[in-house]
Design an enzyme around this catalytic site. Sequence first.
Site, PDB file in Angstrom:
ATOM      1  N   ASP A 140     -16.763  28.079  23.177  1.00  0.00           N
ATOM      2  CA  ASP A 140     -15.560  27.639  22.820  1.00  0.00           C
ATOM      3  C   ASP A 140     -15.234  28.960  22.108  1.00  0.00           C
ATOM      4  O   ASP A 140     -15.392  29.745  21.793  1.00  0.00           O
ATOM      5  CB  ASP A 140     -16.815  26.914  21.947  1.00  0.00           C
ATOM      6  CG  ASP A 140     -15.980  25.679  21.666  1.00  0.00           C
ATOM      7  OD1 ASP A 140     -15.388  24.747  21.967  1.00  0.00           O
ATOM      8  OD2 ASP A 140     -16.114  25.396  20.276  1.00  0.00           O
ATOM      9  N   GLU A 149     -29.167  41.820  30.644  1.00  0.00           N
ATOM     10  CA  GLU A 149     -30.844  41.968  30.644  1.00  0.00           C
ATOM     11  C   GLU A 149     -31.471  41.258  31.686  1.00  0.00           C
ATOM     12  O   GLU A 149     -32.165  41.575  31.957  1.00  0.00           O
ATOM     13  CB  GLU A 149     -30.732  41.577  29.675  1.00  0.00           C
ATOM     14  CG  GLU A 149     -30.340  42.775  28.502  1.00  0.00           C
ATOM     15  CD  GLU A 149     -30.634  42.397  26.500  1.00  0.00           C
ATOM     16  OE1 GLU A 149     -31.167  41.796  26.732  1.00  0.00           O
ATOM     17  OE2 GLU A 149     -30.161  42.783  26.193  1.00  0.00           O
TER      18      GLU A 149
HETATM   19  C1  GLC Z   1     -12.692  23.544  21.694  1.00  0.00           C
HETATM   20  C2  GLC Z   1     -13.794  21.944  22.639  1.00  0.00           C
HETATM   21  C3  GLC Z   1     -13.561  21.129  21.145  1.00  0.00           C
HETATM   22  C4  GLC Z   1     -13.379  21.510  19.433  1.00  0.00           C
HETATM   23  C5  GLC Z   1     -13.135  22.724  19.460  1.00  0.00           C
HETATM   24  C6  GLC Z   1     -13.818  23.138  17.710  1.00  0.00           C
HETATM   25  O1  GLC Z   1     -12.023  23.477  21.776  1.00  0.00           O
HETATM   26  O2  GLC Z   1     -13.964  21.822  23.368  1.00  0.00           O
HETATM   27  O3  GLC Z   1     -14.042  19.557  21.579  1.00  0.00           O
HETATM   28  O4  GLC Z   1     -13.360  20.394  19.064  1.00  0.00           O
HETATM   29  O5  GLC Z   1     -13.408  23.773  20.382  1.00  0.00           O
HETATM   30  O6  GLC Z   1     -15.295  23.605  18.367  1.00  0.00           O
END
Ligand code: GLC
Length: 580
Positions: free
Chosen positions: A235, A284
């Site tokens: 993310d 790993e």
């Molecule tokens: C990414 C995710 C989104 C979230 C953001 C903060 O873009 O896809 O859904 O709100 O990160 O974590």
Amino acid sequence: MDPAISTAPEATTQTAIQSPTLQSSESQWWRQAAVYQIYPRSFADANGDGLGDLPGVTSRMGYLTELGIDAVWLSPFYPSALADGGYDVDDYRNVDPRLGTLEDFDAMVTATHASGIKVIADVVPNHSSNRHAWFTAALAAAPGSPERARYHFFDGLGENGELPPSDWPSHFGGPAWTRVIESAGPNAGAPGQWYLHLFASEQPDLNWDNPEVREDFHTTLRFWSDRGVDGFRIDVAHALVKDMSLPLRSKPSLEILVDDGTDVLFDRDEVHEIYAGWRSVLNEYDPPRTAVAEAWVPFTHRRLRYAQPTGLGQAFNFDLLQAPFEATAFRDIVTRCLAEAQASGASSTWVFSNHDVVRHASRYGLPDGTDQAGLEAWLLSGGSTPAVDPERGLRRARAATAFMLGLPGSAYLYQGEELGLFEVADLPAGSLQDPTWFRTGNKVKGRDGCRVPLPWDPTGAGFGFGGAPWLPQPAWFAEHSAAAQAGVPGSTLEFYRAALALRRTLQTGESLSWLSEPGAALTHYTRPNGWGVLANFGTEVQELPAGIDPAKIVLSSGAPVAQSTGPTRVPGETTFWIAP
Ligand code: GLC
């Protein structure tokens, strides 16, 4: 910019775009995988509490197998107060009790693997939630303490520190800083330092200069890898390293990025040191765990750094998602992205929908030229202004999907697109949960409309989802339900099943050749094994080009083709697949 990858050649007729040959070994499964994104809280609810859960995923294994995908990517299922739909993680190495237990997770992985499907988990390293043990400890500790050093705590500006430390906005509206009331130290009980949160205030950004933070994420990667996870989706992968040197530099908009690695907040060169460390951890394992970066970096050559073999391996490519449904735009993106992927050794990725964007069946049904601001205004109008043409939207969504599923690289699909779901644009204001809605003072509606729990059956409470869904489902979900479409020729579900089954034959070498000229009425490419994809992006019916045997057209994104004769014309906004 590296000149070797900035000068991608223009496509010419019959020009093969060479990419690294697919290594068919087990460890390379991800290079051309069809990955299906599950938003767990909206997929299937086994215990009837209205929130989808992990046993719900396990219970739908038959559906996933029949769909024909290679992997599932699960959005966060960790303990969370859901300030941002689970992307506010309280504990990275556990399961939200409302979604199940670690044993339920293990059972899901076992069932998924038994079905020949891989599992990708979501890692959220840029920020924890404000309920994470580290943040609770940071609030309880004094300024300057080691507890605070895991996050970005700064004194404010102004005479009494009453102004935020910089002008940075947050992604969901409002400033990226929140001031705390101190509970320790000489200022206990008084307003004190500010902490950084590029998203909601419940999502404090972690300090990646802190070795403890780095080490802890290695532990998390090993924890889930040990439990059988095959890969990770990272993310906001481009935000971890920031220039926090004083005085903090100004950045009044998060939208504008520079392409040389010197942005204050995003895509800084140093971030790749982190992913090199992750690669060592992922290697790993046998086979090595894979990873895909979510990095909204608009420069392909920069985005591909995340995808290098010494890094994560893949990065989402949102170029098609952001493009108009238009032959030249699609062709140019494909040509450029494949050439640049070739230069970096990465496999390309393609995506039209996910949990953060308006579903593509709706986007393509809006008037041409509708931009992001137009989409937001449309959502705010409850989906009424401008009017959507749903038939056109779905027709074009299916044509685009067939065009994309034939391309070299990985296809990322979002739950519900195989049911032809549209955005639920008219969710009642009282049901909205996206922090964007609240942090913009109800000016931007946010992403709930693509997160409405799936319809499995045409009737019954929650259309077979389980309990009363956490977001209300519209009546039109009935006809889009999985049961209403299964076995029905021409349904969107059967179209996806057919395409994904054929795709297993089609996906061999990672290259294509354009057989049509740029600007031609039909866009035509072939794969090294002779498979062909023929797309009509226009609205006019076109004659089938000479040399194509109609009997070899085995898939249409429109009405099913009669196998005995085959079509002699290509309807508007339709894609065909042609067998070798
Ligand atoms: C990414 C995710 C989104 C979230 C953001 C903060 O873009 O896809 O859904 O709100 O990160 O974590």
